[in-house]
Design a protein around this motif. Sequence first.
Motif, PDB file in Angstrom:
ATOM      1  N   THR A 166       0.840  -1.177   0.000  1.00  0.00           N
ATOM      2  CA  THR A 166       0.000   0.000   0.000  1.00  0.00           C
ATOM      3  C   THR A 166       0.880   1.233   0.000  1.00  0.00           C
ATOM      4  O   THR A 166       2.067   1.154   0.288  1.00  0.00           O
ATOM      5  CB  THR A 166      -0.939  -0.037   1.229  1.00  0.00           C
ATOM      6  OG1 THR A 166      -1.933   0.960   1.095  1.00  0.00           O
ATOM      7  CG2 THR A 166      -0.179   0.178   2.519  1.00  0.00           C
ATOM      8  N   LYS A 167       0.295   2.361  -0.381  1.00  0.00           N
ATOM      9  CA  LYS A 167       1.079   3.592  -0.444  1.00  0.00           C
ATOM     10  C   LYS A 167       0.676   4.535   0.667  1.00  0.00           C
ATOM     11  O   LYS A 167      -0.456   4.548   1.098  1.00  0.00           O
ATOM     12  CB  LYS A 167       0.857   4.276  -1.793  1.00  0.00           C
ATOM     13  CG  LYS A 167       1.718   3.693  -2.879  1.00  0.00           C
ATOM     14  CD  LYS A 167       1.657   4.564  -4.120  1.00  0.00           C
ATOM     15  CE  LYS A 167       2.375   3.887  -5.273  1.00  0.00           C
ATOM     16  NZ  LYS A 167       1.836   4.315  -6.575  1.00  0.00           N
ATOM     17  N   LYS A 168       1.625   5.343   1.080  1.00  0.00           N
ATOM     18  CA  LYS A 168       1.367   6.337   2.103  1.00  0.00           C
ATOM     19  C   LYS A 168       0.529   7.456   1.510  1.00  0.00           C
ATOM     20  O   LYS A 168       0.769   7.897   0.385  1.00  0.00           O
ATOM     21  CB  LYS A 168       2.726   6.860   2.578  1.00  0.00           C
ATOM     22  CG  LYS A 168       2.695   7.690   3.805  1.00  0.00           C
ATOM     23  CD  LYS A 168       4.051   7.703   4.531  1.00  0.00           C
ATOM     24  CE  LYS A 168       5.255   8.058   3.671  1.00  0.00           C
ATOM     25  NZ  LYS A 168       6.495   8.128   4.472  1.00  0.00           N
ATOM     26  N   PHE A 169      -0.452   7.927   2.276  1.00  0.00           N
ATOM     27  CA  PHE A 169      -1.229   9.103   1.889  1.00  0.00           C
ATOM     28  C   PHE A 169      -0.641  10.290   2.636  1.00  0.00           C
ATOM     29  O   PHE A 169      -0.869  10.451   3.831  1.00  0.00           O
ATOM     30  CB  PHE A 169      -2.703   8.885   2.248  1.00  0.00           C
ATOM     31  CG  PHE A 169      -3.570  10.111   2.110  1.00  0.00           C
ATOM     32  CD1 PHE A 169      -3.474  10.940   1.001  1.00  0.00           C
ATOM     33  CD2 PHE A 169      -4.497  10.436   3.090  1.00  0.00           C
ATOM     34  CE1 PHE A 169      -4.269  12.073   0.874  1.00  0.00           C
ATOM     35  CE2 PHE A 169      -5.307  11.564   2.970  1.00  0.00           C
ATOM     36  CZ  PHE A 169      -5.187  12.383   1.861  1.00  0.00           C
TER      37      PHE A 169
END
Lengths: 407, 407
Positions: free
Chosen positions: A402-405
Amino acid sequence: MKVLMLILDGVSDRSVNGTTPLKEARTPNLDELAKRGINGIMDTIKPGIRPGSDTALLSLLGYNPFEYYRGRGPIEAAGAGIRLKPGDVAFRVNFGTVKGEGSVFDKIVVDRRAGRISDKKVLVDAVNAEVEIDVEFELADASGHRAAVVFRGENLSDKVTDSDPKKIGENVKKVKPLSKEAEFTAKVVNDFIEKSHRVLDGHPFNIEREKKGLLKANVLLLRGAGKTVKIPSFEEKYGMKLAVVAGTTLIKGIGRLLGGDVIEDKRLTGSKDTDLNLKIKMGLEALKTHDFVLIHIKATDEYGHDGDFEGKKSFIEKIDKAIEPLLSLDFSEICLVVAADHTTPVTVKDHTADPVPITIVFDQVRTDDVMEFNEFTVYKGGLCRIKGEDVMNIVLDLIDKTKKFGA
Amino acid sequence: MKVLMLILDGVSDRSVNGTTPLKEARTPNLDELAKRGINGIMDTIKPGIRPGSDTALLSLLGYNPFEYYRGRGPIEAAGAGIRLKPGDVAFRVNFGTVKGEGSVFDKIVVDRRAGRISDKKVLVDAVNAEVEIDVEFELADASGHRAAVVFRGENLSDKVTDSDPKKIGENVKKVKPLSKEAEFTAKVVNDFIEKSHRVLDGHPFNIEREKKGLLKANVLLLRGAGKTVKIPSFEEKYGMKLAVVAGTTLIKGIGRLLGGDVIEDKRLTGSKDTDLNLKIKMGLEALKTHDFVLIHIKATDEYGHDGDFEGKKSFIEKIDKAIEPLLSLDFSEICLVVAADHTTPVTVKDHTADPVPITIVFDQVRTDDVMEFNEFTVYKGGLCRIKGEDVMNIVLDLIDKTKKFGA
């Protein structure tokens, strides 16, 4: 890193004098997973909303069912092997038996399952070859007396009623439009029902059945119209290759709708007589070639629908034995999720919204004090109470996909 | 009544053989607060979503990051002291070093930090005085080699790429438009990069540096474009005067974006060498003149990024000593919130979505059985599992600054 999700359909219950089949069952392996994992209870859709197995599973896989669920038709059609396109209108179909004179809609349904016919492929082929209506269609064979049909073309709508009267002794119902835009669809579908009846009623296979004293499979009873919406495939959405190991058409249908590979075997019956050891074995095998494997076990739900406390308890113990190989997984590489899709209390004999147990086993999860996997213990765990829509995000975070927001 | 919010950046972890730095650290003061307060775990954005420190803090302060977060640019620019207006397009800036001939875009980046220059105010002033482009701009000095730049005018867009190549040995990148509407912005920004390079490269300060064998700070490397949106100030939104005590530019930036007073001191470094006692003292001092004080401690996150279990544990123990004065607060008048913004596991070395501990201390809260402030205890507390967006509402309710919905 990979994910194995084990769904025990309707495994949880409401309280029966302070206990449940899951609590009563001897489940050393499920309990061991609860000990090693982080636990919680989960509303697969939202609190108080009774999920179907289909809507619950969509939600658990991160597909908002309020957006993507359009009735059983498209899922059953996908499960039967039809490659759906957005805009297709699909129905579930029963092969049934009608008797009487004149139009199919003047005849009486004497059996909604045509004597539980199953070897009906020749009839499906005949309808596909011989019926002509104003739009494209495809009828697909499914298990037992079941089938699915898809209508394809401009201006089709799913705002139409069923032709299946749901009980015997009544006429086949004319499909009615529920909106002005659906008038053309209703006309086309009724035309299909009439013409397919003529092909079926005169087919040598049915004449032969009649001679043997069997019921003719001479009508298609349609229900559950649904218009296919554009749905991103699991691989597009998550960059992970999906495999679904299931015996139930509905679950296979969801797997196919999401572009997953459906792992089938006739010994996986989607019922009480399924081969649980084989199912787990095939699931673990699929993990070698896929990133995300869903193993679905159906019969716990059936025992719930039957109101059979003891049967459900015994079957849960069978599941517990069958899942023993999962204890040897490498949890530094594989994230295991064990959960129900909904509660099917033996006291209610249908799905309810009571939240379901969930356990996530992965090396880095914050283990909690939960020592047993059941309705009276898991809510004390570290996940507290979560929603089905959160599960994929939680899992993707754990396996670092997942990617950091933000920064 | 007033609020003190203490944010321990990335203080929480995933499990490392059943424990974490926070669990291992001796923290009598944090534990005392947990005992006196109500505890829970919190998804600062939502379950499974990995927060940045910026998005998490916006959420914790009641500003939906999906609505208000527009990249690092505007926050860093606000942190550097620029008073942003809606529509401004802001970038983070590094002073770097290029070598070669011709246009700046034909030259090679040999250092992305210009030899870690810090006394560059004279260069910032020169660019502001001498560069002329088709729109207004403002370059602002920040700590170390860092700066921020804002472009102001009609028809500006943040849909442009970075000029910072992110590694040495490559050309300065031309900023490219990501949409038709951004073509003008890209042209203007590239013009700024070219013209500022000429001013910097020939500046006496850089000529002098070169003579001393130092790298010239002769290029501005831009990244993180963000268009400023209209954001209601903290005081408008809550009727409370905000103070932010922080050493990190990013956090100061959020404080300024929300119209708060940023309490600074060069001894508050926003790093491992910060003066924790001073920070707490300045926070308590600010409580006399402000209604809501945010104290932000950064280094716990840095130890997480470094993967340094022991360092993180020791620093948590330092924090615990420094916060001792908080135990003497009058909790009939002050509501204290202690929480992390996100988890930064030493095992992952980056932010993750694992929920974070939160404790609220206030005379009237329903105390629970939690005796220790860590990942394995707080989820059993009376708050259960909450979301970051709920914190301000919960706190405003406690201090009686909210209105009844209905009668």
